[in-house]
Design a protein around this motif. Structure first.
Motif, short mmCIF file in Angstrom:
data_model
loop_
_atom_site.label_atom_id
_atom_site.label_comp_id
_atom_site.label_asym_id
_atom_site.label_seq_id
_atom_site.Cartn_x
_atom_site.Cartn_y
_atom_site.Cartn_z
N ILE A 154 80.20 -17.46 -59.10
CA ILE A 154 80.95 -16.86 -58.17
C ILE A 154 81.12 -17.76 -56.81
O ILE A 154 80.30 -18.03 -55.96
CB ILE A 154 80.23 -15.35 -57.58
CG1 ILE A 154 79.96 -14.67 -59.10
CG2 ILE A 154 81.02 -14.60 -56.92
CD1 ILE A 154 79.14 -13.43 -58.77
N ARG A 155 82.57 -17.71 -56.59
CA ARG A 155 83.02 -18.32 -55.38
C ARG A 155 83.96 -17.37 -54.60
O ARG A 155 84.58 -16.61 -55.30
CB ARG A 155 83.61 -19.59 -55.46
CG ARG A 155 82.95 -20.58 -56.38
CD ARG A 155 83.89 -21.97 -56.38
NE ARG A 155 83.07 -22.95 -57.03
CZ ARG A 155 83.00 -23.42 -58.18
NH1 ARG A 155 83.99 -22.59 -58.90
NH2 ARG A 155 82.45 -24.35 -58.66
N ILE A 163 75.41 -16.27 -59.89
CA ILE A 163 74.94 -17.51 -58.94
C ILE A 163 76.26 -17.34 -58.18
O ILE A 163 77.40 -17.78 -58.76
CB ILE A 163 74.72 -18.68 -59.99
CG1 ILE A 163 73.56 -18.54 -60.93
CG2 ILE A 163 74.28 -19.87 -58.86
CD1 ILE A 163 72.43 -18.04 -60.55
N ALA A 164 75.95 -17.57 -56.93
CA ALA A 164 76.97 -17.42 -55.78
C ALA A 164 76.82 -18.47 -54.72
O ALA A 164 75.80 -18.82 -54.37
CB ALA A 164 77.24 -15.81 -55.30
N THR A 165 78.32 -18.82 -54.33
CA THR A 165 77.99 -19.85 -53.20
C THR A 165 77.78 -18.96 -51.86
O THR A 165 78.01 -17.54 -52.15
CB THR A 165 79.57 -20.36 -52.81
OG1 THR A 165 80.63 -19.33 -52.80
CG2 THR A 165 79.87 -21.27 -54.11
N PRO A 166 77.46 -19.44 -50.84
CA PRO A 166 76.91 -18.95 -49.63
C PRO A 166 78.25 -18.12 -49.00
O PRO A 166 77.99 -17.31 -48.12
CB PRO A 166 76.62 -19.87 -48.45
CG PRO A 166 76.20 -21.08 -49.55
CD PRO A 166 77.05 -21.15 -50.59
N ASP A 167 79.37 -18.63 -49.29
CA ASP A 167 80.59 -17.68 -48.32
C ASP A 167 81.29 -16.65 -49.35
O ASP A 167 82.09 -15.94 -49.14
CB ASP A 167 82.03 -18.83 -48.30
CG ASP A 167 82.22 -19.52 -49.53
OD1 ASP A 167 81.42 -19.23 -50.67
OD2 ASP A 167 83.41 -19.96 -49.45
N ALA A 168 80.47 -16.29 -50.64
CA ALA A 168 80.99 -15.33 -51.39
C ALA A 168 80.71 -14.03 -50.87
O ALA A 168 80.17 -13.57 -50.03
CB ALA A 168 80.30 -15.35 -52.89
#
Length: 264
Positions: free
Chosen positions: A106-107, A125-130
């Motif tokens: 996830i982005r 699993i996601a990026t910090p900006d998600a």
């Protein structure tokens, strides 16, 4: 609009409509449903990765595109028997029926229907900006993509209720603290590849048995909930208060008052 590529037993399913932040059209629902059916019968499959093309996972339903043909709404919600899953429920819940680990990479935006699909994955699993949100309540509706089955196995009751009732976005760190996502990673692709290396070293029969066992333990009463989701959504679609909510969602500067609550 939904791409499927299988490499070394790993299926990469990509929502491919980046100009619309991968918003879900009617055709994408059909394509996802067909892909899930195809993967379910692939005995060589070891894992699945869901992702969005470009900077976002999925911004939710493309309301304008879907509403161009009212028959599409009927098709999305239709089911032969009350306890069966309809099309919108299958594209989220269907990933849980696959006998292999399913990861969501996830982005950016993961909203509405996009979040429902991600909840169907075993790991997120996601990026910090998600950014994450369940959006239905903004339009006077209830979540109806099998979320009543998926969320109780992920969040505590009060957090699930609050998330479903409030369309405000939360960031990846908040989502991780709630347990909505599995991990925040600066490089989610690398993190998933590392996890893929681990799971493919395990017997596929063991993984299938474990997933089936824990799906059963965490998600009882499935047929009743699937029917209630659809019935409540139909009832809300016919409600005057839903029309008020849709107006208020589009015209925040001139909100209309809600009428008396129906009997539930």
């Amino acid at each position: 609009m939904v791409q499927l590529e299988t490499i070394d037993g790993i299926a990469w399913v990509t929502l491919d409509r980046p100009e619309k932040q991968n918003a879900l059209s009617y055709d994408m629902f059909k394509q996802l449903d067909n892909i899930i059916h195809k993967l379910k019968h692939n005995r060589q499959l070891r894992a699945v990765v869901l992702q969005g093309q470009g900077q976002h996972f999925c911004s939710g339903l493309d309301v304008g595109a879907v509403m161009k043909k009212p028959a599409n709404i009927v098709s999305l919600l239709f089911k032969w028997l009350p306890g069966n899953a309809n099309l919108v429920q299958r594209v989220a819940l269907g990933w849980r029926a696959l006998p292999v680990p399913v990861f969501a990479l996830i982005r950016g935006n993961c909203l509405g229907g996009g979040l429902h699909i991600a909840l169907g994955a075993d790991y997120r699993i996601a990026t910090p900006d998600a950014q994450f949100a369940i959006m239905e309540s903004r339009w006077g509706l209830c979540p109806d993509m099998s979320t009543s089955i998926l969320l109780p196995g992920i969040l505590k009751h009060d957090q699930a209720l609050w998330l479903a009732s409030n369309p405000q976005r939360i960031d990846a760190q908040q989502a991780c603290e709630l347990g909505l996502i599995t991990q925040v990673s600066d490089d989610p692709l690398l993190t998933i590849q590392q996890r893929l290396t681990q799971v493919t070293a395990i017997s596929p029969d063991a993984l299938a048995a474990i997933k089936h066992l824990y799906n059963t333990a965490y998600h009882p009463r499935r047929r009743k909930l699937l029917w209630q989701e659809t019935w409540f959504q139909i009832k809300l679609l016919l409600s005057k208060n839903t029309r008020v909510a849709m107006h208020n969602g589009r015209h925040t500067e001139q909100p209309k008052p809600f009428g008396q609550r129906k009997k539930w």
